[in-house]
Each structure stands twice: as C-alpha cells, then as structure tokens.
Design a protein around this motif. Structure first.
Motif, PDB file in Angstrom:
ATOM      1  N   LYS A  44      17.023 -11.759 -14.283  1.00 16.94           N
ATOM      2  CA  LYS A  44      17.027 -11.858 -13.073  1.00 16.94           C
ATOM      3  C   LYS A  44      16.753 -13.759 -12.483  1.00 16.94           C
ATOM      4  O   LYS A  44      16.942 -14.340 -11.983  1.00 16.94           O
ATOM      5  CB  LYS A  44      16.312 -11.175 -11.944  1.00 16.94           C
ATOM      6  N   SER A  46      18.069 -14.644  -8.967  1.00 17.71           N
ATOM      7  CA  SER A  46      18.134 -14.852  -8.050  1.00 17.71           C
ATOM      8  C   SER A  46      17.296 -12.964  -7.353  1.00 17.71           C
ATOM      9  O   SER A  46      17.835 -12.218  -7.805  1.00 17.71           O
ATOM     10  CB  SER A  46      19.216 -14.909  -6.623  1.00 17.71           C
ATOM     11  N   SER A  47      16.876 -13.222  -6.406  1.00 13.01           N
ATOM     12  CA  SER A  47      16.862 -11.573  -5.450  1.00 13.01           C
ATOM     13  C   SER A  47      17.580 -10.560  -5.772  1.00 13.01           C
ATOM     14  O   SER A  47      17.332  -9.670  -5.774  1.00 13.01           O
ATOM     15  CB  SER A  47      16.087 -12.357  -4.009  1.00 13.01           C
ATOM     16  N   ARG A  48      18.926 -10.904  -5.972  1.00 13.96           N
ATOM     17  CA  ARG A  48      20.397 -10.328  -5.689  1.00 13.96           C
ATOM     18  C   ARG A  48      21.022 -10.452  -6.747  1.00 13.96           C
ATOM     19  O   ARG A  48      22.004 -10.160  -6.266  1.00 13.96           O
ATOM     20  CB  ARG A  48      21.194 -10.182  -4.150  1.00 13.96           C
ATOM     21  N   SER A  49      20.730 -11.519  -7.646  1.00  8.13           N
ATOM     22  CA  SER A  49      21.545 -11.442  -8.332  1.00  8.13           C
ATOM     23  C   SER A  49      20.782 -11.803 -10.150  1.00  8.13           C
ATOM     24  O   SER A  49      20.126 -11.910 -10.219  1.00  8.13           O
ATOM     25  CB  SER A  49      22.222 -13.265  -8.611  1.00  8.13           C
ATOM     26  N   SER A  50      21.459 -11.041 -11.070  1.00  3.17           N
ATOM     27  CA  SER A  50      21.608 -10.926 -12.400  1.00  3.17           C
ATOM     28  C   SER A  50      22.601 -11.345 -13.334  1.00  3.17           C
ATOM     29  O   SER A  50      23.897 -11.632 -13.323  1.00  3.17           O
ATOM     30  CB  SER A  50      21.451  -9.233 -12.698  1.00  3.17           C
TER      31      SER A  50
END
Length: 68
Positions: A44, A46-50
C-alpha cells in the motif's frame, strides 16, 4: 546505513498497469491470483493506491519461466 547500489532496483515499485504489461494476464486474473497466493501481494502506497516490488515481479517471472 549503507545501501548497495545493486539493491536499489529491488526497491522500485510498479503500479498495476506496469505489472500487467510484463505479464500477459487479465487484471481480474491477477487479483484472483493474489487472493489464491499464486502472485505477490501489493504494498500500500496510500489509502487508495497499491504497487508491487519490482524484485517480487522479477522473481515471479523467473518462476513462471522455469515451470515450462
């Protein structure tokens, strides 16, 4: 801490589009393979990116090449 220059390549992160450009599979098959444990889990960023470690993808490609 001293970092070996040769280790830097293994620290590179690849987003999903870059991973799928290297492996000829569908996005849904990739994520199913992660759930099944066949493919490496993402990191991870960020909270929305992997993303995936380039060293993990390189190792996967080598393993798949040795199966054939």
């Amino acid at each position: 801490m001293k970092v070996d220059v040769n280790d830097i390549e293994g620290l590179r992160l690849l987003r999903i589009d870059s991973v799928l450009a290297l492996l000829p599979i569908a996005r849904s098959s990739w994520y199913r393979g992660i759930q099944d444990g066949r493919y490496p889990k993402p990191v991870k960023i960020s909270s929305r990116s992997s993303a995936w470690r380039s060293s993990d993808i390189k190792e996967l490609i080598e393993q798949l090449g040795n199966e054939n």
